[in-house]
Design a protein around this motif. Sequence first.
Motif, short mmCIF file in Angstrom:
data_model
loop_
_atom_site.label_atom_id
_atom_site.label_comp_id
_atom_site.label_asym_id
_atom_site.label_seq_id
_atom_site.Cartn_x
_atom_site.Cartn_y
_atom_site.Cartn_z
N PHE A 1 0.84 -1.20 0.00
CA PHE A 1 0.00 0.00 0.00
C PHE A 1 0.87 1.24 0.00
O PHE A 1 1.86 1.31 0.71
N ALA A 2 0.48 2.25 -0.78
CA ALA A 2 1.16 3.55 -0.75
C ALA A 2 0.20 4.64 -1.20
O ALA A 2 -0.68 4.40 -2.03
N ILE A 3 0.36 5.80 -0.61
CA ILE A 3 -0.31 7.01 -1.10
C ILE A 3 0.82 7.86 -1.66
O ILE A 3 1.78 8.18 -0.96
N ILE A 4 0.70 8.20 -2.94
CA ILE A 4 1.79 8.89 -3.62
C ILE A 4 1.29 10.19 -4.25
O ILE A 4 0.11 10.36 -4.52
N GLY A 5 2.23 11.08 -4.48
CA GLY A 5 1.97 12.32 -5.20
C GLY A 5 3.02 12.46 -6.28
O GLY A 5 3.43 11.47 -6.89
N ASN A 6 3.51 13.67 -6.46
CA ASN A 6 4.57 13.87 -7.45
C ASN A 6 5.87 13.26 -6.94
O ASN A 6 5.95 12.77 -5.81
N GLU A 7 6.90 13.28 -7.77
CA GLU A 7 8.16 12.62 -7.42
C GLU A 7 8.85 13.23 -6.19
O GLU A 7 9.69 12.59 -5.58
N ASP A 8 8.48 14.44 -5.80
CA ASP A 8 9.08 15.08 -4.63
C ASP A 8 8.38 14.69 -3.32
O ASP A 8 8.83 15.04 -2.24
N THR A 9 7.26 14.00 -3.42
CA THR A 9 6.46 13.66 -2.26
C THR A 9 6.89 12.32 -1.68
O THR A 9 6.98 11.32 -2.38
N GLU A 10 7.14 12.30 -0.37
CA GLU A 10 7.48 11.05 0.32
C GLU A 10 6.23 10.17 0.36
O GLU A 10 5.16 10.62 0.79
N PRO A 11 6.33 8.91 -0.09
CA PRO A 11 5.14 8.05 -0.08
C PRO A 11 4.67 7.77 1.35
O PRO A 11 5.46 7.66 2.27
N ILE A 12 3.37 7.67 1.49
CA ILE A 12 2.76 7.28 2.75
C ILE A 12 2.49 5.78 2.63
O ILE A 12 1.87 5.33 1.67
#
Length: 138
Positions: free
Chosen positions: A44-55
């Motif tokens: 499982f991961a919550i992601i954004g742009n490449e600068d965002t640390e995955p949750i």
Amino acid sequence: MKKIVGIIICALMAFCFVGCGEEPVEENPPMELIGKTITDEYEFAIIGNEDTEPITAKDVKGVYIIYRKGQNRYLEIRFTEDGVDKFEDAIDDNENGLSITLDGEVLVSNIKAHENDSTKAKITGDYETIIGYFNKMT
């Protein structure tokens, strides 16, 4: 007689001050229908742009189906203390929302913060879709 009237007035004033300080009770509070933790069956991961640390799953306390009378059910993701920090940073850095992935495959996009509590994620949609997300994640 004046003493008794004075005591009654003081008692009424004290009662008013105690009662006036209470929080109002929400007329239509949300109800938690079901809640579970994230399964370890998928990554499982919550992601954004490449600068965002995955949750990741370790940043999530649980996933809940919430219902408020007269409204559609929605999915709510609650985070740990570290997860809240990551989520708030990710939301600030990704104005178009975040995506939830399972084993690298996008499950749902456009994840936003809950309008009433920015420390939680809220996912809306029809019930079948919401329960499908819930079942996949848990």
